[in-house]
Design a protein around this motif. Structure first.
Motif, short mmCIF file in Angstrom:
data_model
loop_
_atom_site.label_atom_id
_atom_site.label_comp_id
_atom_site.label_asym_id
_atom_site.label_seq_id
_atom_site.Cartn_x
_atom_site.Cartn_y
_atom_site.Cartn_z
N ASN A 1 -5.20 8.81 10.20
CA ASN A 1 -5.70 9.23 8.88
C ASN A 1 -5.39 10.69 8.59
N ASP B 1 -0.41 -1.66 7.21
CA ASP B 1 -1.03 -2.53 8.21
C ASP B 1 -0.11 -3.65 8.65
N ASN C 1 -7.83 -8.16 -0.23
CA ASN C 1 -8.49 -6.95 0.23
C ASN C 1 -9.78 -6.75 -0.56
N GLU D 1 -11.80 -4.38 -0.61
CA GLU D 1 -11.97 -3.00 -1.06
C GLU D 1 -11.21 -2.72 -2.35
N TYR D 2 -10.29 -3.61 -2.70
CA TYR D 2 -9.45 -3.40 -3.88
C TYR D 2 -10.28 -3.42 -5.17
N ASP E 1 -11.94 -0.08 -5.47
CA ASP E 1 -11.03 1.07 -5.41
C ASP E 1 -9.62 0.59 -5.75
N SER F 1 -6.96 2.07 -5.99
CA SER F 1 -5.87 2.66 -5.21
C SER F 1 -5.57 1.87 -3.94
N GLN F 2 -6.50 0.97 -3.59
CA GLN F 2 -6.29 0.12 -2.43
C GLN F 2 -5.32 -1.01 -2.79
N PRO F 3 -4.54 -1.52 -1.83
CA PRO F 3 -3.66 -2.66 -2.12
C PRO F 3 -4.49 -3.92 -2.36
N ARG G 1 -4.04 -7.36 2.09
CA ARG G 1 -3.83 -6.64 3.34
C ARG G 1 -3.61 -7.64 4.47
#
Length: 389
Positions: A14, A75, A336, A338-339, A342, A344-346, A349
């Protein structure tokens, strides 16, 4: 990515970004906080291991002493874990098995030269059973075979569920096969290197031996042929793309796309267009002299060969399920979560489909375990050129 002996952690990854530059390894080490107890950068094997591990997650290049971060691998492009570093733990047993097969083929009068494929040597040494290389393909085959392996009556499973389950199980079996083969070949090469170091054999790991079927003939390519083959191989490799659209740079990249069989088919077709041989395959090129080889048999632990063979198989059945590279299973594409919070997340995944204990046991019994009452298989040597005893 657990912290253990300077392994790479997610926090380290990170901290890095595409295009980042470090003037030397000390600056990189300080930035990632991997200095040793004396406050100095890693050296020797520790440094080598760390950089190999870092390469799994981060593509970088060296410019003199400088380190340049080319890109953080997504990933789905993270390279597989490094092979176990204790490749020699089965070496003595394998040397015993290898010497047994080699001496069995010797007429005792002169040196001999031949090829031995990874497929044949794994089975001959008790590391796999006869189904190892066809198991995943058989899962795509007849319903009766599939039902027998899985132990599920077909009438109790809806056709759609059965097809999906069969497809997933076959894909998991192929991943299991690839991971276990990579580990086992490491064990075999450790044993062969030990025998070569003691001047009991000469061996060369040939990435491509040219093969004709009729008449049967095996040929080590010339330097010119090697150059042409490597260029052809690279051209075929670059016709395949990862899920992120990047050109594949290795067979591992192709494997993660699920198109490895297609890659091999195209490679064979292109090969036959260029060369006057039927195909090319990796093989060990081995030269032996009976008296030298007998020293190997003398210095290895004496046991009845049948007992040694089955002990090797039992060891593999116990060892393979403990390997993280095998248990982690294949990478599958999922939504994903988290998409949605957010952007900006793909949207998708890759996650690893870890094999359950039940599936691992199914594959061990189907591809590794050898029946207790079975004999030792033939070695399966291929003679150099057209020579045969």
């Amino acid at each position: 990515m657990e912290q253990n002996n300077y392994n790479v952690t997610q926090n380290m990854v990170n901290k890095l970004s595409d295009g980042q530059k470090f003037s030397n390894f000390l600056e990189l080490s300080t930035y990632l906080n991997i200095l040793n107890k004396s406050g100095k950068p890693l050296g020797g094997n520790s440094k080598k291991h760390f950089l190999e591990e870092l390469n799994r997650f981060v593509e970088f290049k060296k410019e003199g002493k400088r380190f340049v971060i080319v890109k953080i691998r997504p990933d789905n492009e993270v390279l597989p874990p490094l092979p176990t570093r204790n490749k020699g733990k089965f070496s003595l047993r394998l040397q015993n098995q290898i010497a047994y097969h080699l001496l069995k083929e010797c007429d005792g009068s002169s040196w001999m030269e031949f090829f031995w494929t990874p497929t044949a040597i794994l089975r001959a040494c008790g590391m796999t059973n006869k189904n190892f290389y066809q198991y995943s393909e058989d899962l795509h085959g007849e319903d009766t075979f599939w039902a027998e392996i899985v132990g599920t009556p077909l009438e109790s499973v809806a056709r759609e569920q059965m097809d999906e389950f069969r497809e997933n199980l076959a894909a998991d079996a192929e991943t299991f096969q690839q991971c276990t083969k990579s580990t086992m070949v490491g064990y075999i090469e450790s044993a062969l290197k030990s025998m070569a170091k003691n001047k009991e054999i000469f061996f060369e790991d040939c990435p491509a031996v040219f093969i004709n079927h009729d008449p049967e003939e095996y040929h080590i390519p010339s330097e010119d042929q090697k150059a042409i083959y490597m260029k052809m191989y690279t051209n075929v490799l670059h016709e395949f793309y990862t899920s992120s659209g990047r050109v594949c740079q290795s067979e591992q990249d192709v494997f993660l796309t699920g198109r490895l069989h297609e890659f091999y088919e195209e490679l064979d077709n292109r090969f036959k267009e260029i060369f006057t041989y039927d195909l090319a395959r990796p093989m060990y090129h081995i030269t032996i002299e009976p008296n030298s080889l007998k020293r190997s048999a003398a210095r290895t632990e004496y046991k009845l060969q049948q007992q040694s063979f089955h002990e090797m198989n039992d060891a593999m059945c116990e060892n393979i399920p403990t390997l993280s590279t095998v248990r982690r299973g294949r990478a599958v594409l999922e939504e994903n979560p988290e998409y949605y919070n957010d952007a900006s997340q793909p949207p998708f995944r890759f996650v690893h489909r870890q094999l359950s204990d039940e599936v691992l046991q199914l594959f061990i019994d189907g591809m590794i375990r050898v029946p207790a009452n079975s004999g030792i298989p033939r070695a399966g040597f291929k003679w150099y050129g057209s020579y045969k005893r």
